[in-house]
Structures are given as structure tokens and as C-alpha cells.
Design an enzyme around this catalytic site. Structure first.
Site, PDB file in Angstrom:
ATOM      1  N   CYS A  61       0.877  -0.968  -0.106  1.00  0.00           N
ATOM      2  CA  CYS A  61      -0.041  -0.001   0.101  1.00  0.00           C
ATOM      3  C   CYS A  61       1.077   1.173  -0.137  1.00  0.00           C
ATOM      4  O   CYS A  61       1.483   1.343   1.011  1.00  0.00           O
ATOM      5  CB  CYS A  61      -0.888  -0.034   1.203  1.00  0.00           C
ATOM      6  N   CYS A 102      -0.611   4.335   2.258  1.00  0.00           N
ATOM      7  CA  CYS A 102      -0.478   4.352   3.496  1.00  0.00           C
ATOM      8  C   CYS A 102      -0.094   2.946   4.041  1.00  0.00           C
ATOM      9  O   CYS A 102       1.058   2.724   3.842  1.00  0.00           O
ATOM     10  CB  CYS A 102      -2.137   4.572   4.409  1.00  0.00           C
ATOM     11  N   SER A 103      -0.703   2.216   4.740  1.00  0.00           N
ATOM     12  CA  SER A 103      -0.141   0.842   5.017  1.00  0.00           C
ATOM     13  C   SER A 103      -1.507  -0.281   4.819  1.00  0.00           C
ATOM     14  O   SER A 103      -1.541  -0.927   5.956  1.00  0.00           O
ATOM     15  CB  SER A 103       0.597   0.765   6.249  1.00  0.00           C
ATOM     16  N   CYS A 104      -2.355  -0.090   4.045  1.00  0.00           N
ATOM     17  CA  CYS A 104      -3.401  -0.941   3.919  1.00  0.00           C
ATOM     18  C   CYS A 104      -3.252  -2.344   3.671  1.00  0.00           C
ATOM     19  O   CYS A 104      -2.323  -2.559   3.220  1.00  0.00           O
ATOM     20  CB  CYS A 104      -4.442  -0.644   2.681  1.00  0.00           C
TER      21      CYS A 104
END
Lengths: 200, 90
Positions: free
Chosen positions: A108, A111-113
Site C-alpha cells: 500500500c 498508507c499501509s492498507c
């Protein structure tokens, strides 16, 4: 790396402060109670375990019809195994299959999905700026650093989780595992294997 | 609406506030892999505008179309992009 680590730390401290402030405001206004927040987090995390993902892959390896349903509509298919994603709507999950011709890897960049419900909380490196920026630009080098060496003509496909879908990789079933049970196969699967930064 | 398999292009865009199209994928030729259904448009939600429903497409890029001719020819990239990020290829 130390600079990027500090940056990540500062960013997460800033976000923690904002969340704390927001929860405090909601509590003061009588919109939320602390115990409601705790119960929601507990309910989410108690269901989010990497064992879910390992089980799903092992079933796909032994049951071709399940694998087809998984690749067509993973959100429904994992429900057959009792993995409950209802607390996570509107997010949907999608399985992408490694083959002899294609290797998939998940990131991701915004962000950090991450497929939290299937894999639990994400590894620290998954959230690092180094991984997120490099894996889209030069995935073969990044995979090489993880010890994943691929044939030069194999396609590498990087899935950037930019919206409401969360991806996970169905690794290739290792050779010589024909005699293993579904439970034993599940023990071979790793978190990195489901992100695509390891082979199984 | 776009068709599965259709060759399209991401728009060059720099909206104020939140968006879900990464900068490195803007203004690039790409192909529709499939339509993931309809979702609330994140950019409108995050920017305090009324809810809008949009189709979300899973879109495939060749690494060379994103990074240039010296990129690896066997690498591809996929992202889920809202309909308004995409345009017909002329």
C-alpha cells in the site's frame, strides 16, 4: 534507514496524539465511552489472526473448487471457513494466485492498507517508506533482499492497495507435499508468503 | 463506464486534499482488468463533500509505462482506481 525510522516514529506519534484527542473529545461529549472503544478494538483484533490466512491457503491447495471460488470472490469464500469479515465492511478482500509464470506481491503506497482480518497486524517493514516506495519501482531487487529469487522471465505483478480492496497472495503449493494433510499444509504457509515476499 | 480489457489512461490531476490515486500512476496508459463494483468515492468523503457513488476499477500498468524504458519489462503494477481518475485513450 535511521532517518526513515525516525520519520515513521514521528508520524505514528502524531497520529496517536490525534486519535487520543479525538477519542477524548467524543468521550467528553458523551458520544463514546472508553469501554466501547476497548470492546471494538478487542472484537476486531481477536478475529484478526494470521492462522485465518494460512487455513484459507491450505484449503485452496487441496480443494480446486474452493480455490476457484476464492479467486472469484474471496470475501464470500473465506466465510465458508468461518472467517468473519463483517466487522470490516465495506472492505472486501481479493486473492491473487502465484503460478509458474506469475509472482504477485502486495503493498500500500498511500498508507499501509493490509488484509488485517486474514493476517493479523502487519509487519513493521510493510509500513516502512523503504518497502512502500521501492517495491513498486524495483520489485525484483526488493524480493531478492527477502531471499525470493525468481526466473528472469517470470512476470512480477505488484498490487498497490489504493482503495477498499485488500489483497493477499495464494502461493504455489510446494513440490513434494502430496502426502500432507490440509492441517499440515497450513503449517507451511507464512505471513510473508501471503504478502508475496516469500515463497512457500 | 469502461469495459474489461479496455485500454485507458489515468488523468493528470492534482486535487486539493485527499485522493486515492498515487502520484506515480497519474497520466499513464493502462488497461481495465475488472470492475470491482461501486463504492463511496473516497476523495469526496475525506474532503467533507456529499457522498458520491462511483465505479471502482482494477487497472493494470506495464512498469515501463510508469517508470520508463529502462524499467523491467516483466514487471507490472495494479491499482484500484475510481472511474473519475480514468479517461478514454485517444
Amino acid at each position: 534507514m535511521s532517518h526513515s525510522h525516525e520519520h515513521d516514529h514521528e508520524a505514528s506519534a502524531a497520529i496517536s496524539n490525534r486519535v487520543k484527542h479525538l477519542i477524548g473529545t467524543l468521550e467528553r461529549r458523551g458520544i463514546l465511552t472508553e469501554s466501547q472503544v476497548d470492546a471494538t478494538i478487542h472484537s476486531f483484533l481477536s478475529k484478526a489472526r494470521p492462522a485465518n490466512g494460512f487455513r484459507v491457503v491450505a484449503r485452496a491447495w487441496v480443494d480446486g473448487e474452493f480455490k476457484q471460488r476464492l479467486l472469484t470472490d474471496a470475501t464470500s469464500a473465506v466465510g465458508e471457513l468461518g472467517v468473519d469479515l463483517s466487522h470490516w465492511a465495506p472492505v472486501r478482500i481479493r486473492a491473487v494466485e502465484n503460478t509458474h509464470a506469475l509472482h504477485n506481491v502486495i503493498v500500500c503506497t498511500l498508507c499501509s492498507c493490509y488484509p488485517l482480518s486474514l493476517l493479523g497486524p502487519s509487519p513493521t517493514w510493510y509500513k516502512s517508506e523503504a518497502y512502500r516506495s521501492r517495491v513498486v519501482r524495483d520489485p525484483r531487487s526488493v524480493l531478492d533482499e527477502f531471499g525470493v529469487r525468481l526466473a528472469p522471465d517470470k512476470e512480477v505483478r505488484v498490487w498497490d492497495s489504493t482503495s477498499e480492496l485488500r489483497y493477499f497472495v495464494v502461493p504455489e503449493r510446494p513440490a513434494g507435499t502430496g502426502s500432507l494433510s490440509e492441517a499440515e499444509l497450513g503449517e507451511l504457509v507464512t505471513t510473508n508468503g501471503l504478502i508475496g515476499t516469500a515463497l512457500v | 463506464m469502461f469495459e474489461v480489457g479496455e485500454y485507458v489512461r489515468t488523468r493528470v490531476m492534482n486535487p486539493d486534499g485527499h485522493t486515492r490515486i498515487p502520484a506515480y500512476l497519474r497520466g499513464r496508459p493502462c488497461r481495465i482488468l475488472n470492475c470491482a463494483g461501486t463504492f463511496l468515492f473516497s476523495d469526496a468523503r475525506a474532503n467533507g463533500k456529499p457522498d458520491v457513488v462511483q465505479s471502482l476499477y482494477t487497472v493494470l500498468f506495464a512498469a515501463r509505462d510508469v517508470w520508463g524504458a529502462d524499467a523491467d519489462g516483466t514487471t507490472s503494477l495494479v491499482a484500484d482506481l475510481f472511474e473519475s481518475y480514468l479517461e478514454k485513450r485517444t
